[in-house]
Design an enzyme around this catalytic site. Structure first.
Site, PDB file in Angstrom:
ATOM      1  CG  ASP A  35      -1.710   1.243   1.412  1.00 63.14           C
ATOM      2  OD1 ASP A  35      -1.944   1.932   0.400  1.00 63.14           O
ATOM      3  OD2 ASP A  35      -2.098   1.541   2.560  1.00 63.14           O
ATOM      4  CG  ASP A  39      -6.050   3.171   0.624  1.00 66.40           C
ATOM      5  OD1 ASP A  39      -5.149   2.307   0.712  1.00 66.40           O
ATOM      6  OD2 ASP A  39      -6.739   3.331  -0.406  1.00 66.40           O
ATOM      7  CG  ASP A  43      -1.561   1.637  -3.666  1.00 66.32           C
ATOM      8  OD1 ASP A  43      -0.359   1.362  -3.887  1.00 66.32           O
ATOM      9  OD2 ASP A  43      -1.931   2.382  -2.735  1.00 66.32           O
ATOM     10  CG  ASP A 112      -7.324 -12.405 -13.068  1.00 64.67           C
ATOM     11  OD1 ASP A 112      -7.915 -13.251 -13.744  1.00 64.67           O
ATOM     12  OD2 ASP A 112      -6.839 -12.634 -11.946  1.00 64.67           O
ATOM     13  CG  ASP A 214     -12.004 -15.858 -13.020  1.00 62.97           C
ATOM     14  OD1 ASP A 214     -11.247 -16.293 -12.132  1.00 62.97           O
ATOM     15  OD2 ASP A 214     -13.236 -15.764 -12.893  1.00 62.97           O
ATOM     16  CD  GLU A 267      -9.852 -20.059 -12.244  1.00 64.58           C
ATOM     17  OE1 GLU A 267      -9.656 -20.230 -11.030  1.00 64.58           O
ATOM     18  OE2 GLU A 267     -10.627 -19.192 -12.687  1.00 64.58           O
ATOM     19  CG  HIS A 339      -6.590 -15.490  -6.450  1.00 68.60           C
ATOM     20  ND1 HIS A 339      -6.058 -16.147  -7.544  1.00 68.60           N
ATOM     21  CD2 HIS A 339      -7.894 -15.284  -6.740  1.00 68.60           C
ATOM     22  CE1 HIS A 339      -7.012 -16.327  -8.441  1.00 68.60           C
ATOM     23  NE2 HIS A 339      -8.132 -15.814  -7.976  1.00 68.60           N
ATOM     24  CG  ASP A 340      -9.533 -18.518  -6.178  1.00 68.82           C
ATOM     25  OD1 ASP A 340      -9.973 -17.576  -5.492  1.00 68.82           O
ATOM     26  OD2 ASP A 340      -9.733 -18.617  -7.401  1.00 68.82           O
TER      27      ASP A 340
END
Length: 562
Positions: A35, A39, A43, A112, A214, A267, A339-340
């Site tokens: 970051d 915040d 990013d 993605d 995806d 994917e 990430h999954d």
């Protein structure tokens, strides 16, 4: 399709092989990487600030999870606008600067691509739901209720609950294989396809180097919508009859005649080896490689959150099947977490007593398979799963919906359900990256959007880089091997000792060179006979600092040149 010639910058002896046979991809989950503005949300500026770190690691490609504008019901996989950057991540100019900086370091950027569905806030869906005769009505899957007013069929979504939601304004149901805020696009409509292709071309024009697509095999539906076929996320009816036609058309419309070396990975839940050969056969011009899920489904029982002990023999047998199945034609993508998925060192290793050893063992094993390796952020320092004490700390819609459904509708024990979330929840991979031992692991100066794993003071980049047994340095060596050694990139694979309960052994052979991997996947030493005599063999790489040449120690892995 991608350019099928090596550009010659790393090795001119293998000019017929695609560049990505020697490449290693690093996945960045932008919300949780770095970051730059305080915040609490990662990013593009944060990613730019860490490009030197990734260049030092040696990766060739950064795959960015979605950074498009999104309501964030599914952490960005519900896209409101394909043509922009969500303000929480930055701006289009920030994105352009990231691409330019990455390219200056020899790193490609892959986006993605989420085009099975959009957000329900996307302008296309807003038009589609406005009336039954709107020109975009057929851009999504709308169906009238059955005679009793119920949904068109009994399909369920991947995130619990029905896959159909009634739109009160028009009295019809729309299909969503994921959250109700993620309506599925109707790819049978040629206008939908052309709109997607135009969008993809515009990203390539900005300098993007390809796409990770995806759940791309869900875009072709079996439109009879028969009861009983669905098992969540379309696993009962994936790869409808037009899937190859759609992907070949995408390739022609987006990549054909365009200069550059691109990467496309699809994917594909439920894909078989036979299907994958077709999808990745370069003569068919569909995608370069696929993500499949067989090997990360072996330790699940009745459902994803029903964690059962891993059958190690089944795992290496499965991975070997994919090596053999795509040996002659097509290509593998290699991963054990993303990430999954949960963190690999917690799922497949010993994340306490032998965290470093099991992290590096699995790194060596995976990277010495034939295929393109994918590293998920934090894997290269041995980050672990998180065990939040309450569901209130979790942010993932899949885990939250599962918990609510199991506890409220099926009266399951909250503790037992939470144990499943601890083992399999997607937030295991989504807690912030550990950069150092300062507050919030150096991820942000603000309050992070999800809590940091409490073990960050011990497990972080700064501490790992200073260690004599650095996981990061071991990964650097693995990446360099793939860049430099043709056998690692292209050699034939043969599994050895297939039924042994703790030994992972295989060879990679190309020409006169044979490499041997032996790995002891156990908390106990292995003092049995190796399947190949290594007397006189040269040790190329090992994950213990001192090479004894004796029995394999707990979670020890060695790479020999025979």
């Amino acid at each position: 399709m991608t350019d099928a010639t090596e550009n010659g910058t790393k090795d001119d002896t293998s000019t017929a092989a695609p560049w990505w046979t020697r490449a290693v991809v690093y996945q960045v989950y932008p919300r949780s990487f770095a970051d730059s503005d305080g915040d609490g949300i990662g990013d593009l500026g944060g990613i730019r600030s860490r490009l030197g770190y990734l260049a030092k690691l040696g990766v060739d490609v950064i795959w960015l999870s979605p950074v498009y504008p999104s309501p964030q019901h599914d952490n960005g996989y519900d896209i409101r606008d394909y043509e922009d950057i969500d303000p929480v991540f930055g701006s289009l100019s920030d994105f352009d600067e990231l691409v330019a900086d990455a390219h200056s370091r020899g790193i490609r950027i892959v986006m993605d691509l989420v085009v099975n569905h959009t957000s329900d806030e996307h302008a296309w869906f807003q038009e589609s739901r406005s009336s039954t005769d709107n020109p975009k009505r057929d851009w999504y899957w709308w169906r009238a209720p059955r005679e009793d007013g119920s949904a068109p069929n009994d399909w369920t979504s991947a995130f619990s609950g029905p896959a159909w939601t009634l739109d009160e304004a028009t009295g019809e149901y729309y299909l969503h294989l994921f959250a109700k805020q993620q309506p599925d696009l109707n790819w049978e409509n040629p206008d939908v396809r052309q709109a997607v292709y135009a969008m993809m071309r515009r990203w390539l024009d900005r300098g993007v180097d390809g796409f990770r697509m995806d759940v791309i095999n869900l875009i072709a539906k079996r439109a009879e919508f028969i009861d009983g076929e669905n098992r969540g996320a379309g696993l009962g009816f994936t790869m409808g009859p037009q899937i190859h036609e759609f992907l070949q058309e995408m390739n022609r419309e987006v990549f054909a005649g365009r200069e550059g070396e691109y990467l496309t990975v699809g994917e594909m839940p439920g894909v078989s080896i036979e299907d994958a050969v077709l999808f990745t056969d370069p003569d068919r011009a569909e995608v370069d490689m696929v993500f499949q899920f067989e090997h990360v489904s072996l330790d699940s029982g009745a459902h994803k959150f029903d964690a059962i002990p891993l059958d190690f023999v089944a795992l290496k047998t499965n991975l070997a099947r994919w090596q053999d199945g795509l040996a002659e034609r097509g290509w593998n993508s290699l991963y054990l977490n993303n990430h999954d998925q949960p963190r690999l060192v917690s799922r497949f290793g010993n994340d306490e007593q032998y965290r470093v050893e099991s992290a590096t063992l699995w790194g060596l094993v995976l990277h010495l398979h034939r295929g393109t390796p994918y590293i998920y952020q934090g894997e290269e320092i041995g980050m672990t799963n998180v065990r939040f004490e309450s569901i209130e700390y979790y942010r993932d819609i899949e885990s939250i919906n599962h918990y609510r459904e199991a506890v409220e509708e099926f009266d399951a024990s909250p503790a037992s359900v939470l144990a499943g979330v601890h083992a399999r929840g997607r937030d295991n991979a989504r807690t912030p990256m550990h950069w150092d031992a300062s507050e919030h692991a150096g991820f942000t100066t603000g309050k992070p959007w999800i809590e940091v794993n409490p073990n960050y003071p011990e497990i972080n980049v700064e501490a790992d880089r200073a260690s004599s047994s650095s996981v990061f340095d071991f990964y650097r060596k693995l990446i360099a091997l793939r860049h430099e050694n043709e056998t690692v990139a292209l050699g034939d694979f043969e599994l050895l000792a297939p039924s042994h309960p703790t030994l992972y052994a295989f060879t990679r052979t190309r020409g006169t060179e044979t490499l041997l991997v032996v790995a002891n996947v156990s908390d106990d030493a292995f003092d049995g006979d190796l399947p190949v005599d290594v007397t006189g063999a040269g040790l190329v790489l090992g994950n213990y600092a001192n090479d004894t040449g004796g029995p394999l120690r707990p979670w020890e892995a060695r790479l020999y040149r025979l």
